[in-house]
Enzyme design. Structure first.
Site, short mmCIF file in Angstrom:
data_model
loop_
_atom_site.label_atom_id
_atom_site.label_comp_id
_atom_site.label_asym_id
_atom_site.label_seq_id
_atom_site.Cartn_x
_atom_site.Cartn_y
_atom_site.Cartn_z
N LEU A 563 0.64 -1.15 -0.05
CA LEU A 563 -0.23 0.14 -0.11
C LEU A 563 0.79 1.32 0.06
CD1 LEU A 563 -2.83 -0.85 2.51
CD2 LEU A 563 -3.15 -0.58 0.06
N GLU A 565 4.97 3.27 1.70
CA GLU A 565 6.27 3.06 2.42
C GLU A 565 6.79 4.34 2.90
OE1 GLU A 565 9.78 1.84 0.11
OE2 GLU A 565 8.54 2.59 -1.85
N GLN A 567 10.17 5.86 5.53
CA GLN A 567 11.73 5.85 5.73
C GLN A 567 12.23 4.47 6.25
OE1 GLN A 567 13.29 8.94 7.90
NE2 GLN A 567 15.50 8.63 7.31
N GLY A 569 9.97 1.53 6.82
CA GLY A 569 9.08 0.25 6.85
C GLY A 569 8.04 0.81 5.60
N GLU A 570 7.24 -0.42 5.65
CA GLU A 570 6.25 -0.26 4.64
C GLU A 570 4.74 -0.54 5.10
OE1 GLU A 570 7.78 -3.28 1.78
OE2 GLU A 570 9.23 -1.98 1.18
N VAL A 571 3.96 -0.28 4.36
CA VAL A 571 2.52 -0.78 4.55
C VAL A 571 2.03 -1.64 3.62
CG1 VAL A 571 -0.01 0.18 5.15
CG2 VAL A 571 1.92 1.45 5.68
N LYS A 602 1.38 -2.71 9.04
CA LYS A 602 2.55 -1.78 9.01
C LYS A 602 3.76 -2.55 9.55
CE LYS A 602 -0.08 2.45 10.10
NZ LYS A 602 -0.09 3.48 11.00
N ASP A 706 -3.75 14.54 9.63
CA ASP A 706 -4.07 14.51 7.97
C ASP A 706 -5.06 13.82 7.70
OD1 ASP A 706 -3.02 14.40 5.38
OD2 ASP A 706 -2.01 12.52 5.57
#
Ligand SMILES: *[C@@H]1O[C@H](CO)[C@@H](O)[C@H](O)[C@H]1NC(C)=O
Ligand SMILES: *[C@@H]1O[C@H](CO)[C@@H](O)[C@H](O)[C@H]1NC(C)=O
Ligand SMILES: *[C@@H]1O[C@H](CO)[C@@H](O)[C@H](O)[C@H]1NC(C)=O
Ligand SMILES: *[C@@H]1O[C@H](CO)[C@@H](O)[C@H](O)[C@H]1NC(C)=O
Ligand SMILES: *[C@@H]1O[C@H](CO)[C@@H](O)[C@H](O)[C@H]1NC(C)=O
Length: 850
Positions: A563, A565, A567, A569-571, A602, A706
């Protein structure tokens, strides 16, 4: 005219043409910057007790300069009760100093050190140092509140000195940096000290009248020695000696007085010492003459002169006309007949029981004081009032000359007016053009703010349209009319030129700031999503607790797609099997047993550093607090082994932005093109759920920071849950403004105060909700303010701030009824307090649904 003083305007030169000279110093006019900011003071004349580094040496302590590391900083932290550190300025000759200005170290946002308080010491000869006190005897001067504002303080009484030291003071151990300026003029009298018998006390109708010299800076025992004081403070006494210009002081304050009872010889002897041998023309003595209260000017004065070592044998004698008619206090002018002297001793003979002086001035050589207004650099306009007392040196007798001058003045005034208009326009134009970068200091949400007012400030390199000159935020605010300071009655009171009325991003920091502490905090978490701002109190409560969610066996997760990313890690979008066993009973997760469910995972990369790990664990703790049907929920974690994971809900229809982009409003076009439609009531239903989720978040004083359709996930039957990984997604990178490659900001959703001041609050979430509502009603067919570039969006933010009806609002979407558009407009109100709460928004949306 007031605004003019804020800038550096050439028309000051024109004003000089109207200038005049006078024979005694006028504190109201003697307010020239003495050359720290202008450079007239040389680097070698600026010294300090110590310096932190070569780049924070004394010579960088110039007000309004950004050279070096931005200010003078002493080597060690300033401790309470220690007065070791100082910044010293040598003015090379005696100066009359009426005003001081201080500023901290801002250094383009890197610095955040300033002196909250300071003391001043001064010296005329470089050896005897005197601590300045105000008229109430207080030594400490209030300094700066932030690193960038210039704070000006009137010195009451003014200082006559060659050397001045600024000594930062603190009530706790802290790093301090200073930039300073002195304002005043040269002390043409050249007087270094006067020695006189101590002033006495009069009893008037049973009331004491204190005629002592209350600001004398020398020694006072039986007589006054080696100091200057009220006789040289530039302030003439009133006709009635029991009253004073100075507020809240005792009767007789302005005068130094003696009675003939104490002086059997019939005179009072005062000795004056000067910085060098001078060619004296006159002495002026300002005397009281209230003869019905037994006060008169002197009957005779006899003066002796000393040029080298010896006193001249023949004194000079002068007898003014004793005035039994006029009660006014007046200057008595004594011609000193071009005697050369470095010391003068005068015997003043009593004409009545009392003799009272408030000023004594000396005119020597050909030097004359200006009476032209100083061009102050910073903002306070010095008052133009002239001293009482005559000025015989510069009279205009010729009436032709007078007419000529009147005409010239008129012409010049017209020119000035024209220039003002032109410059004013240019200033505004400048402010509207171009972007500038600056930064805010970072403050953690540490201070325990009231629960309803929770806010956090983030640091990020900052953007604002301004001219090519570097501008600090507060400087900018000061230039805006609504914040232009109004206190202009500055002659006798302290003038603090700060944007105190303006909200500023910096808050006095607890703890010890460090040099070069430029941590740019962005909204982004370690895996790329935004992080919620959480009240410090909540964070404290969370820090003790273990995570309240279950460990999930990693092998039951099946990767589907990435989905987003960040700095570290990633989702990932994954399918999870058997999730039901791992979640709280209180959570109705409507899935049939053993059917895999969609989850967002995550994941922290294994090589992430320790800070990133800690941040990730913190995020887990925050997420585990959130239990609301309209907020994405943390289901389980994998923290027993690397990589660390948190597993949250995901919704089958993806995010609201994509969802709506795939759909059309009900109507003709939809029928023809055969796309699926969403009705207005469904849109409103989804908006209501967003408001509900936000209401929950705000009840915990969490700030989302956000909120946007990209961060709302859509489930079955238009259910909505608010998520937080929109920022990590490449798909939406166009929605964020990237600053120096580091922080990204969703500027099109951000309130003006978030952009300009770095303030994120529930009220700024409300603003973002308004934009989210607008997106929803436009089916996310275009970006907010799609016709504006990022820079223009930021300019528009400036217009919201200035509130001069030039700000551009998002237009009313076609589908949107007036009532809904009204909600949006309320969300975008300038004043945060006037924006509705999520509770109210939710209620209104719910009611309009019924
Ligand atoms: C008079 O004004 C000039 C021009 O700014 C300044 O340089 C000078 O120091 C002033 N003189 C005095 C005595 O203040
Ligand atoms: C002058 O007299 C006032 C009133 O008695 C007193 O408060 C003050 O300390 C005196 N100042 C000096 C310098 O003696
Ligand atoms: C003092 O100044 C006056 C006027 O400028 C001049 O005539 C006289 O010669 C000067 N005296 C000395 C000793 O220089
Ligand atoms: C009294 O003296 C003052 C100051 O010298 C002067 O301005 C005023 O005109 C005088 N008043 C009278 C009535 O002479
Ligand atoms: C002081 O002055 C008053 C009024 O002029 C006079 O009456 C008195 O005798 C004088 N006292 C002394 C000690 O000279």
């Amino acid at each position: 005219m007031k605004c003019l003083w804020g800038g550096h305007f050439p028309l000051i030169i024109l004003l000089y043409l109207l200038g005049d000279v006078t024979s005694q110093v006028n504190p109201g006019v003697c307010r020239y910057p003495l050359g720290m900011s202008g450079g007239q003071i040389q680097d070698e004349d600026i010294s300090a007790s110590s310096q932190w580094s070569e780049s924070t040496a004394a010579r960088y302590g110039r007000l309004d300069f950004e050279e070096g590391d931005g200010a003078w900083c002493p080597e060690i932290t300033v401790e309470p009760d220690s007065l070791k550190e100082f910044l010293q300025i040598d003015l090379r000759s005696l100066h009359f100093i009426t005003l001081v200005g201080t500023q901290g170290r801002h250094a383009g946002g890197i610095g955040n050190e300033f002196a909250q308080m300071y003391k001043i010491k001064y010296s005329r000869d470089g050896s005897r140092w005197i601590s300045w006190r105000n008229r109430q005897g207080k030594q400490v001067i209030e300094g700066n509140r932030n690193a960038y504002d210039i704070v000006l303080k009137d010195l009451e009484p003014p200082i006559i000195a060659r050397f001045v030291r600024f000594m930062p003071v603190s009530d706790h151990s802290m790093n301090v940096c200073m930039r300073v300026e002195l304002y005043g003029c040269e002390w043409l009298d050249g007087l270094v000290s006067y020695n006189a018998p101590a002033g006495e006390q009069m009893s008037l109708e049973g009331q004491p009248v204190h005629l002592n010299d209350s600001v004398y800076d020398g020694a006072v025992i039986y007589s006054m020695t080696e100091g200057l004081g009220q006789l040289t403070d530039g302030m003439c006494g009133l006709d009635d000696f029991t009253h004073s210009h100075v507020y809240n002081v005792w009767p007789g304050y302005d005068y130094v007085g003696w009675t003939n009872e104490s002086f059997p010889n019939g005179y009072v002897e005062i000795m004056f010492e000067f910085d060098r041998t001078r060619n004296f023309t006159t002495m002026k003595v300002h005397c009281n003459n209230m003869f019905m209260k037994h006060v008169k000017a002197f009957r005779q004065v006899v003066c002796y002169f000393r040029s080298e070592a010896d006193w001249e044998a023949t004194p000079l004698s002068f007898s003014p006309v004793v005035d039994n008619v006029n009660l006014s206090a007046r200057f008595v002018t004594i011609s000193l007949a071009n005697h050369m002297a470095s010391a003068i001793k005068c015997q003043f003979y009593f004409a009545e029981a009392w003799m009272m002086f408030s000023e004594i001035t000396f005119q020597s050589d050909t030097a004359m004081y200006n009476t032209t207004l100083a061009p102050p650099k910073t903002g306070s306009s010095p008052p133009t009032s002239t001293q009482p007392g005559d000025d015989p040196t510069h009279k205009i007798d010729d009436s032709n000359t007078r007419i000529l001058i009147v005409c010239l003045v008129a012409i010049i005034l017209i020119l000035v007016a024209i220039i003002v208009i032109i410059l004013w326009r240019q200033v505004w134009q400048k402010m509207l053009e171009k972007s500038e970068t600056f930064a805010y200091s970072h403050n953690n949400p540490t201070s325990s703010s009231a629960p309803s007012e929770q806010e956090s400030s983030s640091t990020y390199e900052h953007i604002f349209p301004l001219g090519p000159d570097y501008q600090e935020p507060s400087r900018l605010i000061r230039m805006l009319p609504e914040f232009s300071h109004t206190s202009e009655d500055a002659a006798l009171t302290s003038t603090a030129v700060t944007a105190s009325k303006a909200p500023t991003a910096t808050v006095a920091q607890d703890g010890v700031p460090h040099y070069a502490e430029a941590d740019i905090v962005n909204l982004q978490g370690v895996t790329g999503g935004n992080t919620y701002a959480v009240p410090a109190l909540t964070m404290d409560l969370l820090s003790g607790k273990d995570v309240a969610v279950e460990e999930f066996p990693r092998k039951l997760l099946t990767f589907k797609e990435k989905l987003g990313e960040g700095q570290f890690g990633e989702v990932h979008l994954c399918e999870a099997e058997g999730m039901k066993e791992f979640i709280d009973e209180d959570f109705s997760f409507n899935i049939s047993d053993n059917h895999p469910v969609l989850v967002a995972v995550k994941m922290l990369r294994a090589d992430a550093n320790k800070n990133a790990r800690n941040d990730f664990l913190k995020e887990i703790k925050i997420m585990s607090r959130l239990k609301d049907p309209n907020i994405i929920r943390l289901l389980a974690v994998c923290i027993c082994s690397d990589p660390l994971c948190m597993i949250t809900e995901y919704m089958e229809n993806g995010d609201l932005n994509q969802f709506l982009s795939r759909h059309e409003p009900e109507g003709q076009i939809a029928l023809i093109s055969n796309v699926t439609t969403v009705g207005y009531s469904d849109l409103r239903y989804m908006a209501t759920q967003i408001a509900s989720g936000m209401r929950y978040l705000s009840s915990l004083n969490f700030v989302h920071r956000d909120l946007a359709t990209r961060n709302c996930l859509v489930g079955k039957n238009y259910t909505i849950k608010i998520a937080d990984f929109g920022m990590s997604r490449n798909l939406y990178s166009g929605d964020y403004y990237r600053i120096q490659g580091r922080a990204v900001l969703p500027i099109r959703w951000m309130s003006w105060e978030s952009i300009l001041l770095g303030k994120f609050t529930t009220a700024s979430d409300v603003w973002a909700f308004g934009v989210t509502l607008w997106e929803t009603l436009t089916f996310c067919k275009e970006q907010p303010y799609s016709q504006l570039t990022d820079e223009q969006v930021i300019e528009n933010t400036g217009e919201f701030f200035r509130d001069q009806k030039r700000q551009i609002y998002l237009p009313q979407p076609v589908l949107c009824p007036d009532s809904l558009y009204k909600i949006m407009l309320c969300c975008w109100r300038r004043n945060t307090k006037e924006r509705p709460s999520f509770q109210e928004i939710h209620r209104v949306l719910l009611e309009s649904q019924a």
